[in-house]
Motif scaffolding. Structure first.
Motif, PDB file in Angstrom:
ATOM      1  N   ILE A 275      11.854  -2.521  -0.779  1.00  0.00           N
ATOM      2  CA  ILE A 275      12.117  -1.758  -0.867  1.00  0.00           C
ATOM      3  C   ILE A 275      12.171  -2.663  -1.969  1.00  0.00           C
ATOM      4  CG2 ILE A 275      13.532  -0.494  -2.216  1.00  0.00           C
ATOM      5  CD1 ILE A 275      12.396   1.265   0.871  1.00  0.00           C
ATOM      6  N   HIS A 279       9.821  -2.853  -5.780  1.00  0.00           N
ATOM      7  CA  HIS A 279       9.705  -2.208  -6.855  1.00  0.00           C
ATOM      8  C   HIS A 279       8.708  -3.800  -7.366  1.00  0.00           C
ATOM      9  CE1 HIS A 279      12.372   0.994  -6.950  1.00  0.00           C
ATOM     10  NE2 HIS A 279      12.963   0.469  -6.075  1.00  0.00           N
ATOM     11  N   PHE A 321      11.516   6.884  -5.947  1.00  0.00           N
ATOM     12  CA  PHE A 321      11.839   6.043  -4.584  1.00  0.00           C
ATOM     13  C   PHE A 321      10.177   6.807  -4.209  1.00  0.00           C
ATOM     14  CE2 PHE A 321       9.745   4.882  -0.682  1.00  0.00           C
ATOM     15  CZ  PHE A 321       9.188   3.686  -1.217  1.00  0.00           C
ATOM     16  N   LYS A 325       6.200   5.975  -5.788  1.00  0.00           N
ATOM     17  CA  LYS A 325       5.110   6.202  -4.367  1.00  0.00           C
ATOM     18  C   LYS A 325       3.845   6.861  -4.865  1.00  0.00           C
ATOM     19  CE  LYS A 325       5.444   7.012  -0.074  1.00  0.00           C
ATOM     20  NZ  LYS A 325       5.703   7.382   1.675  1.00  0.00           N
TER      21      LYS A 325
END
Lengths: 345, 536
Positions: A275, A279, A321, A325
């Motif tokens: 994760i 970023h 997120f 994405k």
């Protein structure tokens, strides 16, 4: 403690002077002094440092008095008391070390006639920072000196000095020390140095781009140590996403080498590391002016990436997120149209 | 004063450096699990190069922590820098892949909570309580002088070793007064000792009212409250209100409409335990609603209750003899824990499982609580005196609203009232969840875990019981709905509206989700069309 105070009413200025005298004694080492005499003086010093702390922080019965704090600060920086105190930390017992740390920390924020005189003092004594940084090499001192250091780099000029000093390179090692408490303290300082004073950080990163990111990639991002890798990714993300570092970011995401490293980390087995890597990765994908070599990597890995992102999600639901994405997926798909305009007849 | 001096000498004499224990996991051999929390497990282990001396190792899963590791860093730092005979210190800490190992002295007696559970279900004797509490007060007094709050004082965090030495443990949620904007630290962010923190930490039963109403901020005196609750816990074998599930105890306090399960009457009747006047006075001082009226740890040390304290040998003789080993207790408690998880929402089961209660439990709404010095319990404050004279077997439950006089009566299933005494909300289940995991000895992201506390949470079981709980809550919800329809009181309508709004929000959220998905699909299609266009 309170009773003791009342029996010997001493002014803040007196306290600082007496402290200084005893620090001079402690610093000299005085091999000719008798052991018992010496212990007595060290006890006295411990008490004085505690008294200083009580003036600056107050205690359970009383709040600190601004006038007293101001007098104390002024007297403290009138002479070399700070240097003496820092040098004597190794000679103090644990409780006094903690008290001394709190005193030094507090003094950094005390204003005398709306000036931070601690800053003025440190600007003339920047070598003290070298002593504090070297504290990380000693497990017993690291936490005390580390805390003092973090408080001192609240001053921008001091932070600039540390960033540009040779010692900066040492942090890459300190944050991987086996001793977790010291290592994580060093990591906290490192982060503070690279995030607190925006303009200074941007200037530093541009000027030192080559060595800094080479070290960062090699020693931190590609480290086998889980915690080093994860913290480094998080910090890198924070740095690159900061508006003041736009130029640095543009340069970072134009490097084929950097992209390869981040893509390799995306495949890490730990979710939280993936994760954090994402970023950073999204910056590469979002770059509107991708150099051909970067575009090429995206192009070659398109299918793999799309397949990867199809299943990629954090353990907890996260709207931001998901938005990021889908943006990244769109970028990857869009690249296809630019790169292959002539596939169709 | 003399006492303080003595204590301050200690750090100089003790070896506080942690250089001796190796920072390499290969030097340790893990023997047994002795404690467990959400993101940490505590093991009994030996350190091979140190003559195979026994240690406890707390293994924290860092993958479950936030990336800045601030909480973990602070806990490690706190445990390294504190040095006091009554505070559990870390020998060292280091990382092993994605785990942090904190190596600590092994406290063979385990936690007081597990000792209570295993050997003293009805509480300890007063001399034992006094001896333990005095040591804990020394620790608190030291911590507070350092500007640190423990924030999770309870029997589960009080450990005892084979020599009868008592130590306060678990700094997973401790905080520094000097650095109020972050969760911990040693150093001030403001020049003044503001004495106030506002974040929310600790274990519900032991929490001071001002911690729960946390917008007002709280300070050292919150630890004193928890200390008072711990005193009651040691005296009765469990904390007050503990026959209610955690989240309910918490919610009750938050709403200030405390429901009270009157086990104080039971204890009065069945055990008829007598407590000394000085003990009652001590607890009353600690449990003052007004934090400023609670004495400091320093002052409490001089309380008459501690006049005739015994030494560690006394505890060895009276607490530790015949006690099963800590690892065995952990295994047993693990099983009990599973049972108790099942019964959190079900008082019918409880009657069978709970050895100390053989009666039905009545619940009443109350408007506040007072420490009852006479009965040595926290007493409810009833808005008006509705004496429930119905026999226990009658299964009549009364609810007394804190503000009004509405009394709801219903014969039949008692369980339906469990959840109905406060408005059931959608987030109920998650509250329970969090509370349950806290009960397991840990605190969310802190990666903390009460080292020896006898709570173990098995995710499978938790999930099962949560599902069960959800079902039962849904059922209760229905019942409440019906009741509300029956009454049509003003407040009831309000609750109803709140419920409707919650439903509406949920529906809207779903719609939004769908819209987002649609938008994404359309955009993808658009991209695709664009691509085709540009290709042609």
């Amino acid at each position: 403690m309170k009773k003791l105070f009342k029996s010997k009413p001493r002014t803040p200025v007196d306290l600082v002077r007496q402290t200084r005298d005893l620090l001079v004694f402690a610093d000299r080492g005085g091999p000719d002094t008798k052991e018992s005499k010496r212990n007595e003086k060290m006890m006295e010093l411990s008490k004085l440092i505690r008294d200083l702390k009580v003036i600056l922080y107050g205690d359970s019965d009383s709040e600190p008095v601004p006038e007293a704090c101001s007098q104390l600060t002024q007297e403290f920086f009138r002479e070399n008391t700070l240097r003496l105190l820092i040098l004597c930390v190794p000679k103090l017992n644990l409780e006094s070390r903690k008290d001394a740390t709190q005193v030094v920390a507090n003094l950094q924020r005390q204003q005398v006639q709306s000036r931070l005189i601690a800053c003025d003092y440190l600007e003339k004594n920047l070598d003290l920072m070298d002593i504090l940084i070297a504290g990380y090499e000693n497990a017993d001192l690291g936490l005390h000196y580390g805390t003092m250091l973090r408080e001192c780099i609240r001053h921008q000029t001091v932070a600039r000095y540390v960033l540009e000093s040779e010692r900066m390179k040492k942090f890459f090692g300190y944050i991987q020390l086996p001793n977790f408490d010291v290592a994580s303290d060093a990591a906290a300082t490192f982060k503070e140095l690279l995030t607190r004073h925006k303009s200074t950080v941007a200037e530093f990163l541009l000027k030192n781009y080559d060595w800094f990111f080479a070290e960062y990639n090699k020693k931190l991002l590609e480290s086998d140590n889980y915690i080093t890798k994860r913290q480094a990714l998080k910090l890198l993300g924070d740095i690159l996403h900061d508006r003041s570092n736009l130029d640095v970011m543009a340069r970072y995401v134009s490097s084929e080498e950097n992209l390869k490293i981040i893509m390799a980390i995306l495949r890490n087995s730990a979710k939280s590391i993936q994760i954090a890597a994402f970023h950073v990765f999204k910056l590469f994908a979002g770059n509107p002016n991708k150099p051909p070599r970067i575009a090429n990597i995206f192009d070659r890995n398109r299918e793999k990436l799309l397949r990867f992102f199809a299943d990629f999600k954090p353990d907890k639901e996260d709207e931001q997120f998901e938005a990021d994405k889908s943006q990244v997926v769109r970028e990857i798909v869009a690249l296809e149209c630019i790169n292959r305009p002539s596939i169709q007849p | 004063m003399a006492q303080e001096e003595k204590k301050e000498d200690y750090p100089r004499k003790a070896t506080c450096s942690n250089g001796q224990y190796p920072l390499d996991s290969n030097c340790y051999k893990i023997l047994d699990e002795i404690g467990r929390g959400v993101s940490a497990i505590v093991y009994k282990a030996i350190c091979i190069p140190m003559d195979s001396s026994v240690v406890a190792i707390k293994v924290i899963d860092l993958d479950k922590s936030r990336a800045d590791f601030d909480n973990v860093r602070c806990e490690a730092k706190t445990m390294t820098l504190l040095c006091h005979p009554n505070i559990l210190k870390a020998h060292c800490c280091f990382t092993v892949e994605s785990h942090l190992w904190v190596v600590m002295p092994f406290m063979s007696g385990g936690s007081l909570q597990s000792i209570l559970a295993s050997s003293f279900p009805n509480g300890l004797s007063e001399p034992c309580i006094a001896t333990v509490l005095k040591e804990i007060l020394s620790a608190l007094s030291y911590l507070h002088r350092q500007g640190l709050l423990h924030r999770d004082v309870k029997a589960g965090n009080i450990l005892i070793d084979s020599n009868g030495l008592v130590k306060l443990a678990d700094f997973g949620v401790s905080a520094s007064i000097y650095e109020s904007n972050s969760s911990c630290g040693w150093v001030g962010s403001s020049s003044s000792l503001s004495l106030m923190l506002t974040d929310f930490a600790g274990t519900p039963y032991w929490m001071a009212p001002e911690v729960i109403h946390s917008h007002t901020g709280y300070g050292f005196k919150a630890d004193i409250w928890s200390f008072g609750i711990t005193a009651l816990e040691l005296a009765h074998g469990r904390p007050p209100l503990s026959d209610l599930p955690l989240s309910k105890s918490l919610i009750m306090k938050i709403t200030k409409r405390f429901r009270f399960s009157d086990h104080y009457e039971k204890t009065k009747d069945s055990k008829n335990k007598k407590f000394s006047k000085s003990f009652k006075d001590l607890v009353a001082l600690c449990l003052d609603q007004d934090p400023s009226k609670r004495p400091s740890a320093e002052k409490l040390l001089k309380h008459s209750f501690f006049k005739n304290c015994k030494g560690p040998d006394f505890l060895v003789k009276n607490l530790l003899q015949g006690l099963p080993a800590v690892e065995q207790r952990f295994k047993r408690a693990d099983i009990q824990r599973l049972v108790s998880l099942e019964k959190t929402d079900d008082n019918d089961d409880k009657e069978e499982d709970d050895s100390s209660s053989g009666e039905n439990v009545r619940h009443r709404r109350i408007s506040g609580w007072n420490f009852n010095e006479e009965g040595f319990q926290l007493d409810p404050i009833f808005p008006s005196d509705h004496k429930n004279k119905d026999g226990d077997s009658d299964r009549v439950t009364k609810q007394v609203r804190s503000t009004g006089e509405t009394i709801v009566q219903e014969k039949g299933n008692e369980r339906s009232f469990e959840g109905s005494s406060f408005s059931p909300r959608q987030n109920e289940v998650s509250d329970e969840n969090e509370a349950a995991s806290r009960g397991g000895g840990s605190n969310e992201s802190h990666g903390g875990c009460s080292s020896y506390e006898s709570g173990g949470v098995n995710t499978g079981v938790v999930f099962e019981s949560l599902l069960f709980l959800k079902k039962s809550l849904d059922y209760q919800r229905q019942q409440v709905g019906q009741m509300i329809a029956l009454i049509r009181g003003e407040e009831a309508a309000e609750t109803n509206r709140e419920d409707q709004l919650m439903e509406m929000i949920e529906k809207l959220r779903m719609e939004l989700e769908n819209e987002k998905k649609k938008r994404f699909d359309v955009e993808m299609e658009l991209e695709f069309l664009k691509m085709r266009l540009s290709n042609e």
